[in-house]
Design a protein around this motif. Structure first.
Motif, mmCIF file in Angstrom:
data_model
loop_
_atom_site.group_PDB
_atom_site.id
_atom_site.type_symbol
_atom_site.label_atom_id
_atom_site.label_comp_id
_atom_site.label_asym_id
_atom_site.label_seq_id
_atom_site.Cartn_x
_atom_site.Cartn_y
_atom_site.Cartn_z
ATOM 1 N N VAL A 1 38.206 44.705 41.061
ATOM 2 C CA VAL A 1 37.151 45.181 40.011
ATOM 3 C C VAL A 1 35.792 44.123 39.829
ATOM 4 O O VAL A 1 36.131 43.652 39.767
ATOM 5 N N SER B 1 35.603 52.054 34.371
ATOM 6 C CA SER B 1 36.799 52.289 33.727
ATOM 7 C C SER B 1 35.786 52.356 31.674
ATOM 8 O O SER B 1 37.230 52.134 30.900
ATOM 9 N N TRP C 1 33.359 48.593 37.444
ATOM 10 C CA TRP C 1 34.081 49.522 37.443
ATOM 11 C C TRP C 1 35.423 49.140 38.766
ATOM 12 O O TRP C 1 35.978 47.641 39.259
ATOM 13 N N LYS C 2 35.875 50.191 38.935
ATOM 14 C CA LYS C 2 37.862 50.179 39.062
ATOM 15 C C LYS C 2 38.181 51.175 40.674
ATOM 16 O O LYS C 2 37.226 52.062 40.244
ATOM 17 N N ARG C 3 38.973 50.968 41.463
ATOM 18 C CA ARG C 3 39.056 51.466 42.485
ATOM 19 C C ARG C 3 40.193 51.798 42.364
ATOM 20 O O ARG C 3 41.338 51.517 42.253
ATOM 21 N N PRO D 1 42.319 40.212 39.766
ATOM 22 C CA PRO D 1 42.643 41.615 39.119
ATOM 23 C C PRO D 1 44.072 41.995 38.468
ATOM 24 O O PRO D 1 44.631 43.169 37.926
ATOM 25 N N ALA E 1 47.333 45.267 41.752
ATOM 26 C CA ALA E 1 46.216 45.918 40.915
ATOM 27 C C ALA E 1 44.853 45.491 42.452
ATOM 28 O O ALA E 1 44.358 45.172 43.155
ATOM 29 N N TRP F 1 36.030 54.890 43.448
ATOM 30 C CA TRP F 1 35.151 53.993 42.016
ATOM 31 C C TRP F 1 35.099 54.638 40.663
ATOM 32 O O TRP F 1 34.152 55.964 41.290
#
Length: 351
Positions: A38, A62, A51-53, A31, A35, A59
């Motif tokens: 993902v 995005s 989806w991103k943390r 990622p 980062a 979460w």
């Protein structure tokens, strides 16, 4: 039901947004520096969700990738460098998405299969892409400059719907599994002449007695796990020396090692091997099971034990389970109930 004492699989996040069943998941293997993880998910609503943390641990979705596929998106896979995402659809196409300038753009659409594309997988070098379909064929695409993709082989051999393709983590070897109950191993002779070097069947190799849904390799690439409508998982082992450069020779060496049965009551749709050598399985009984190799010296040969079984992990069939490459104790699952769940494996489970 618990086969490992203190082991616990705890739900940490529930990701909602898909308007239909969630079919498949893919963690980005790279990622980018700094980062967080993902995750891509795809489903019956014709979309792909990214989806991103966030730094605070929350979460969020995005990006929603839509407007390209006309039917269910059945499978998704990131390229090894994490820059491209391939998505396979029941509309017969495979789309290639690139993240650039803060947005995802569809940079290529691969056509050729007669009907539903069921799975897509990148080779370890990122130079080859494999797709498979209900049309019984496996296609191998070579990635060209400028996001061009040339079909270099159409592999015929399966007699029914091909459910999944998966590249070996080290070698240019491809495995496909099918509704015809078989597992096929494909390799080239070093001159882009692809052919089937081994077929694993119930009669000849202690294979599956019904549809094979999924295949996953361990990190070293010397073992693989398959799962089936026959409610079993099977562990396979190869004698190939993975340290030596090779073409297609010698890959007809996969041998049945172990069968895990009696743990799921319905079709096992997905199995995935973590970097810590833990196998996760998800099934039509709505449960997730975790297994690891039994280290006891009392048993002749390698065997596997149940760490735990998470009953009712979802409200409906579990279609996909995937371990996070950046955090091998985090597992994602996708279900017919439309949700994606994230789980944390806690406890000392590897003793």
């Amino acid at each position: 039901m618990d086969g490992g004492g203190a082991a616990e699989l705890r739900e940490t996040h529930r990701l909602t947004g898909h308007a239909d069943r969630a079919w498949s998941l893919a963690w980005n293997p790279n990622p980018g520096a700094g980062a967080g993880p993902v995750l891509a998910s795809c489903g019956g609503d014709k979309t792909v969700r990214i989806w991103k943390r966030a730094p605070d641990g929350v979460w969020d979705c995005s990006d929603v990738l839509d407007g390209v596929h006309e039917r269910t998106v059945r499978s998704c896979a990131w390229s090894p460098d994490g820059k491209l995402l391939a998505t396979a659809s029941f509309d017969g196409t495979t789309a290639i998405w690139e993240y650039s300038g803060g947005d995802f753009e569809c940079v290529a659409t691969l056509e050729g299969h007669d009907n539903e594309v069921k799975s897509v997988s990148w080779s370890q070098s990122g130079s080859l892409l494999a797709t498979c379909s209900r049309d019984k064929a496996v296609w191998i695409w070579e990635v060209q400059p400028g996001n061009e993709h040339e079909c270099v082989a159409v592999l015929q051999g399966h007699t029914q719907d091909v459910k999944m393709v998966q590249w070996h983590p080290i070698l240019n070897v491809l495995v496909s599994v099918s509704y015809d109950n078989t597992i096929r191993v494909w390799a080239d002779d070093g001159d882009d002449d692809w052919h089937c070097v081994q077929t694993l069947t119930e009669a000849g190799n202690s294979g599956h007695s019904s549809t094979v849904w999924s295949v996953s390799f361990n990190q070293k690439g010397d073992r693989m796990v398959t799962c089936s409508d026959d409610c079993t998982l099977k562990i396979w082992d190869t004698s190939v020396d993975l340290s030596q450069p090779t073409t297609g020779e010698g890959h007809e060496s996969w041998q049945h090692l172990s069968t895990l049965s009696g743990y799921h009551g319905r079709t096992i749709f997905s199995a995935h091997w973590s970097s810590e050598d833990i196998i996760a399985s998800g099934a039509g009984d709505d449960a997730i099971c975790l297994f690891t190799e039994e280290k006891s010296t009392m048993v002749e040969g390698p065997s596997y034990r149940l760490i735990l079984k998470k009953e009712k992990a979802h409200d409906m069939d579990i279609n996909c389970v995937r371990w996070c490459p950046q955090d091998p104790r985090v597992l994602a699952s996708a279900s017919d109930d439309g949700t994606v769940k994230l789980w944390e494996l806690r406890g000392n489970v590897l003793d």
